[in-house]
Design a protein around this motif. Structure first.
Motif, PDB file in Angstrom:
ATOM      1  N   VAL A  31      63.416   8.785   6.837  1.00 13.21           N
ATOM      2  CA  VAL A  31      62.321   8.824   5.871  1.00 13.21           C
ATOM      3  C   VAL A  31      61.392   9.974   6.249  1.00 13.21           C
ATOM      4  CG1 VAL A  31      62.446   6.361   5.364  1.00 13.21           C
ATOM      5  CG2 VAL A  31      60.954   7.180   7.211  1.00 13.21           C
ATOM      6  N   ALA A  32      60.540  10.339   5.318  1.00 19.87           N
ATOM      7  CA  ALA A  32      59.677  11.501   5.500  1.00 19.87           C
ATOM      8  C   ALA A  32      58.868  11.403   6.786  1.00 19.87           C
ATOM      9  CB  ALA A  32      58.746  11.634   4.302  1.00 19.87           C
ATOM     10  N   GLY A  33      58.703  12.553   7.438  1.00 18.60           N
ATOM     11  CA  GLY A  33      57.921  12.607   8.662  1.00 18.60           C
ATOM     12  C   GLY A  33      58.130  13.919   9.383  1.00 18.60           C
ATOM     13  N   GLY A  34      57.695  13.959  10.641  1.00 20.30           N
ATOM     14  CA  GLY A  34      57.841  15.145  11.450  1.00 20.30           C
ATOM     15  C   GLY A  34      56.531  15.471  12.151  1.00 20.30           C
ATOM     16  N   PRO A  35      56.508  16.548  12.915  1.00 24.32           N
ATOM     17  CA  PRO A  35      57.567  17.546  13.076  1.00 24.32           C
ATOM     18  C   PRO A  35      58.640  17.118  14.071  1.00 24.32           C
ATOM     19  CG  PRO A  35      55.632  18.176  14.335  1.00 24.32           C
ATOM     20  CD  PRO A  35      55.251  16.933  13.592  1.00 24.32           C
ATOM     21  N   TYR A  36      59.843  17.683  13.871  1.00 27.48           N
ATOM     22  CA  TYR A  36      60.992  17.413  14.714  1.00 27.48           C
ATOM     23  C   TYR A  36      61.603  18.719  15.203  1.00 27.48           C
ATOM     24  CZ  TYR A  36      60.916  12.750  12.513  1.00 27.48           C
ATOM     25  OH  TYR A  36      60.561  11.504  12.059  1.00 27.48           O
ATOM     26  N   GLU A  37      62.594  18.579  16.075  1.00 31.23           N
ATOM     27  CA  GLU A  37      63.420  19.701  16.510  1.00 31.23           C
ATOM     28  C   GLU A  37      64.877  19.413  16.186  1.00 31.23           C
ATOM     29  OE1 GLU A  37      61.239  21.746  20.386  1.00 31.23           O
ATOM     30  OE2 GLU A  37      62.940  20.388  20.677  1.00 31.23           O
ATOM     31  N   ILE A  38      65.639  20.461  15.966  1.00 29.46           N
ATOM     32  CA  ILE A  38      67.089  20.343  15.861  1.00 29.46           C
ATOM     33  C   ILE A  38      67.683  21.291  16.894  1.00 29.46           C
ATOM     34  CG2 ILE A  38      69.119  20.574  14.385  1.00 29.46           C
ATOM     35  CD1 ILE A  38      67.337  20.186  11.960  1.00 29.46           C
TER      36      ILE A  38
ATOM     37  N   ASN B  51      41.141  27.143   0.397  1.00 27.54           N
ATOM     38  CA  ASN B  51      41.303  25.704   0.658  1.00 27.54           C
ATOM     39  C   ASN B  51      42.736  25.332   1.000  1.00 27.54           C
ATOM     40  OD1 ASN B  51      38.565  25.243   0.004  1.00 27.54           O
ATOM     41  ND2 ASN B  51      39.062  25.173  -2.185  1.00 27.54           N
ATOM     42  N   ALA B  52      43.611  26.317   1.024  1.00 28.84           N
ATOM     43  CA  ALA B  52      45.042  26.031   1.205  1.00 28.84           C
ATOM     44  C   ALA B  52      45.388  25.944   2.686  1.00 28.84           C
ATOM     45  CB  ALA B  52      45.885  27.095   0.508  1.00 28.84           C
ATOM     46  N   ASN B  53      45.011  24.852   3.296  1.00 24.54           N
ATOM     47  CA  ASN B  53      45.395  24.569   4.683  1.00 24.54           C
ATOM     48  C   ASN B  53      46.109  23.223   4.681  1.00 24.54           C
ATOM     49  OD1 ASN B  53      44.268  26.692   6.589  1.00 24.54           O
ATOM     50  ND2 ASN B  53      42.478  26.234   5.322  1.00 24.54           N
ATOM     51  N   SER B  54      47.391  23.268   4.364  1.00 26.05           N
ATOM     52  CA  SER B  54      48.175  22.040   4.191  1.00 26.05           C
ATOM     53  C   SER B  54      49.380  22.076   5.120  1.00 26.05           C
ATOM     54  CB  SER B  54      48.636  21.896   2.734  1.00 26.05           C
ATOM     55  OG  SER B  54      47.535  21.956   1.848  1.00 26.05           O
ATOM     56  N   PRO B  55      49.275  21.513   6.309  1.00 25.52           N
ATOM     57  CA  PRO B  55      50.367  21.605   7.283  1.00 25.52           C
ATOM     58  C   PRO B  55      51.658  20.933   6.841  1.00 25.52           C
ATOM     59  CG  PRO B  55      48.664  20.069   8.023  1.00 25.52           C
ATOM     60  CD  PRO B  55      48.111  20.789   6.846  1.00 25.52           C
ATOM     61  N   THR B  56      51.585  20.049   5.845  1.00 24.67           N
ATOM     62  CA  THR B  56      52.813  19.372   5.414  1.00 24.67           C
ATOM     63  C   THR B  56      53.406  19.975   4.144  1.00 24.67           C
ATOM     64  OG1 THR B  56      51.518  17.695   4.245  1.00 24.67           O
ATOM     65  CG2 THR B  56      52.190  17.195   6.492  1.00 24.67           C
ATOM     66  N   ILE B  57      52.831  21.088   3.652  1.00 26.24           N
ATOM     67  CA  ILE B  57      53.465  21.829   2.561  1.00 26.24           C
ATOM     68  C   ILE B  57      54.024  23.114   3.160  1.00 26.24           C
ATOM     69  CG2 ILE B  57      53.160  22.993   0.348  1.00 26.24           C
ATOM     70  CD1 ILE B  57      50.851  21.141  -0.255  1.00 26.24           C
TER      71      ILE B  57
ATOM     72  N   GLN C 110      52.440  16.397  -3.023  1.00 22.85           N
ATOM     73  CA  GLN C 110      52.029  15.968  -1.695  1.00 22.85           C
ATOM     74  C   GLN C 110      50.846  15.008  -1.763  1.00 22.85           C
ATOM     75  OE1 GLN C 110      49.334  16.462   0.599  1.00 22.85           O
ATOM     76  NE2 GLN C 110      50.574  15.400   2.141  1.00 22.85           N
ATOM     77  N   GLN C 111      49.911  15.287  -2.662  1.00 17.51           N
ATOM     78  CA  GLN C 111      48.739  14.423  -2.802  1.00 17.51           C
ATOM     79  C   GLN C 111      49.109  13.028  -3.284  1.00 17.51           C
ATOM     80  OE1 GLN C 111      46.427  16.821  -5.480  1.00 17.51           O
ATOM     81  NE2 GLN C 111      45.381  17.940  -3.842  1.00 17.51           N
ATOM     82  N   GLU C 112      50.126  12.945  -4.135  1.00 13.85           N
ATOM     83  CA  GLU C 112      50.509  11.654  -4.713  1.00 13.85           C
ATOM     84  C   GLU C 112      51.553  10.910  -3.882  1.00 13.85           C
ATOM     85  OE1 GLU C 112      49.235  10.152  -7.387  1.00 13.85           O
ATOM     86  OE2 GLU C 112      47.810  11.785  -7.763  1.00 13.85           O
ATOM     87  N   LEU C 113      52.471  11.642  -3.264  1.00 14.80           N
ATOM     88  CA  LEU C 113      53.560  11.007  -2.523  1.00 14.80           C
ATOM     89  C   LEU C 113      53.256  10.855  -1.041  1.00 14.80           C
ATOM     90  CD1 LEU C 113      56.607  12.909  -4.115  1.00 14.80           C
ATOM     91  CD2 LEU C 113      55.738  10.645  -4.738  1.00 14.80           C
ATOM     92  N   HIS C 114      52.337  11.659  -0.530  1.00 12.22           N
ATOM     93  CA  HIS C 114      51.950  11.617   0.886  1.00 12.22           C
ATOM     94  C   HIS C 114      53.138  11.854   1.805  1.00 12.22           C
ATOM     95  CE1 HIS C 114      48.124  10.162  -0.625  1.00 12.22           C
ATOM     96  NE2 HIS C 114      48.740   9.158  -1.226  1.00 12.22           N
ATOM     97  N   VAL C 115      53.971  12.822   1.444  1.00 11.34           N
ATOM     98  CA  VAL C 115      55.106  13.216   2.278  1.00 11.34           C
ATOM     99  C   VAL C 115      55.124  14.746   2.367  1.00 11.34           C
ATOM    100  CG1 VAL C 115      56.464  11.192   1.594  1.00 11.34           C
ATOM    101  CG2 VAL C 115      56.755  13.362   0.357  1.00 11.34           C
ATOM    102  N   PRO C 116      55.783  15.296   3.383  1.00 13.83           N
ATOM    103  CA  PRO C 116      55.935  16.753   3.434  1.00 13.83           C
ATOM    104  C   PRO C 116      56.689  17.272   2.209  1.00 13.83           C
ATOM    105  CG  PRO C 116      56.420  15.798   5.575  1.00 13.83           C
ATOM    106  CD  PRO C 116      56.303  14.649   4.609  1.00 13.83           C
ATOM    107  N   ILE C 117      56.294  18.449   1.764  1.00  8.31           N
ATOM    108  CA  ILE C 117      56.917  19.081   0.602  1.00  8.31           C
ATOM    109  C   ILE C 117      57.428  20.465   1.012  1.00  8.31           C
ATOM    110  CG2 ILE C 117      56.565  19.947  -1.743  1.00  8.31           C
ATOM    111  CD1 ILE C 117      56.366  16.919  -1.573  1.00  8.31           C
ATOM    112  N   GLY C 118      58.684  20.748   0.680  1.00  7.84           N
ATOM    113  CA  GLY C 118      59.255  22.065   0.899  1.00  7.84           C
ATOM    114  C   GLY C 118      59.459  22.764  -0.432  1.00  7.84           C
TER     115      GLY C 118
END
Length: 471
Positions: free
Chosen positions: A87-94, A137-143, A187-195
């Protein structure tokens, strides 16, 4: 240094130089889409691929599970497998091992969308009126933002060019404004990282974004392509942009695609629905997923000439909704200057696309997202009653009586018409037409009508006839 020593030194140097390409070619490496700061689609079997020494074993270990996945490179050095994402989350490594080690850091798991099309999708935050105001205002670490470089190729490419970046004022200013505002709302509505994967190129017709064989094997599409004008600023040859900008992404796991294009196909407007259906189905086949595809109806613009080629593209875009899992947003109410093909306000465009995705893909309720569309007509003596889809609570006209209606009799000569809203329908009439046959709404290329659903979404331009308009 003796001559013999010098000779040995030169030979050793030459050997090292000759070995460098082989050493580099044997290194574990991946396409540009796999890099630090990337986003992988959540809860999926995410394809992952690259190159290593021919026949070598490659192991992949994502930190969210620490489960090792192994795959062997082919005799050409290519390998591909998939990894299960959580499920959505992070940060991770591969972490990867093969012909060398490779680590992908700051990897997020979330929702991944392709943002594609021509200049109105490419239009940057710094160029948009409402984008410029939002940059600081664009400081969004999960986008996360992937910007593909504009390029074409005669044959399908595999590595691609571009990179992933975190969302900061510096990184977002040259990114697609429509794409960013779309992703921000998700991102605002789903509260998950967006790529967000931005693959757009101003001026390009849809033809160049489709595998060439799918255009050239179809007489209608090939003929339409031949009618397009050459331009030194962008290609028109079928498939060349697909080869360089889309093919390197295949089969990266995505949630869906948004698209803003159509202006580049006004040279052959009547083929546009078939062109877009071919594009959508070919992308879905290559990505091995029937993903949702949401697009923007092109805006009113006076520069298409006397023939309503822009309006015909809009009509074809409505017909494209016949393709499953597609959606369209109308933005005619956010055009300030019909002499400019680039509407300067991009936030409402991105947010309307996001609302469509939130409702249609993610099941969010309580929001209006489908624009009213013409459904049918009924002649009642000297008047015509028009019925619509997507009008849950009724229609309204902003700023007075409904505008931009025309009506005609059997002679096919249209005159300006009066219109009256009756709940979910509109009655259209003109004293000059005693026996009406057809109605058109918002038909001129530069028309900005004033009829909306009560939820505030503009009614799409339409016509009830199928008369030849390209005479």
């Amino acid at each position: 240094m003796t001559m013999l020593i010098k000779l040995k030194f030169y030979r050793m140097t030459l050997l090292v130089i000759l070995l460098i390409p082989a050493m580099v070619s044997a290194q574990l490496r991946m396409p540009a889409i796999f890099a630090d700061h990337m986003v992988l689609q959540q809860q999926s079997d995410a394809p992952i691929w690259g190159w290593s020494s021919p026949g070598s074993e490659v192991s992949i270990t994502p930190s969210w599970s620490n489960e090792e996945v192994k795959v062997k490179a082919s005799n050409m050095g290519f390998w591909r497998t998939s990894i299960k994402t959580p499920v959505a989350g992070g940060p991770y490594e591969i972490r990867m091992k093969g012909a060398g080690d490779l680590v992908l850091s700051d990897v997020m798991i979330g929702e991944v969308w392709i943002c594609s099309g021509q200049s109105n999708m490419e239009w940057t935050m710094n160029a948009a009126i409402d984008g410029k105001a939002e940059i600081q205002n664009a400081n969004s670490p999960t986008i996360r933002l992937f910007q593909s470089k504009k390029m074409g190729a005669e044959f399908p490419q595999v590595k691609g060019e571009g990179d992933w970046k975190t969302t900061t004022p510096e990184n977002v200013k040259d990114f697609s404004a429509v794409g960013y505002f779309f992703g921000r709302k998700l991102q605002q509505e789903l509260h998950v990282p967006i790529g967000l994967i931005n693959v757009s190129w101003g001026g390009t017709p849809a033809d160049v974004w489709i595998p060439s064989e799918n255009v050239l094997s179809n007489a209608t599409l090939q003929s339409a392509n031949e009618k397009l004008n050459e331009d030194k600023r962008w290609p028109k040859q079928p498939g060349v942009v697909y080869n360089a900008m889309i093919h390197p992404l295949v089969p990266f796991q995505i949630a869906g695609a948004i698209w803003y294009q159509g202006e580049g196909n006004t040279g052959a407007p009547l083929a546009y629905k078939q062109m877009m259906e071919t594009l959508i189905l070919s992308w879905r086949k290559d990505f091995n997923k029937e993903f949702p595809f949401y697009f923007v109806q092109i805006a009113p613009f006076s520069g298409y000439g006397e023939i309503e080629k822009g309006t015909l593209i809009r009509e074809q875009q409505v017909k494209t909704l016949e393709v499953l899992k597609t959606g369209m947003v109308v933005i005619s109410d956010h055009v300030e200057d019909v002499k400019d093909i680039h509407p300067k306000y991009k936030m409402p465009v991105g947010e309307r696309l996001a609302n469509y995705a939130l409702a249609d893909t993610y099941g969010k309720t309580g929001m209006a997202y489908k624009t009213p569309l013409y459904k049918s007509m009924k002649v009642e003596k000297s008047k015509v009653k028009i019925y619509f889809d997507n009008v849950p609570t009724g229609l309204m006209a902003k700023g007075g009586e409904p505008t931009e209606f025309m009506i005609a009799g059997a002679d096919q000569k249209f005159v300006p018409a009066k219109a009256k809203i009756e709940g979910n329908t509109i009655v259209v009439f003109a004293k000059e037409i005693k026996s009406p046959v057809a109605v058109r709404f918002g038909w001129p290329n530069a028309s900005i009508p004033n009829v909306f659903s009560k939820e505030g979404l503009p009614v799409s331009s339409f016509r009830t006839d199928d008369w030849d308009v390209l005479k």
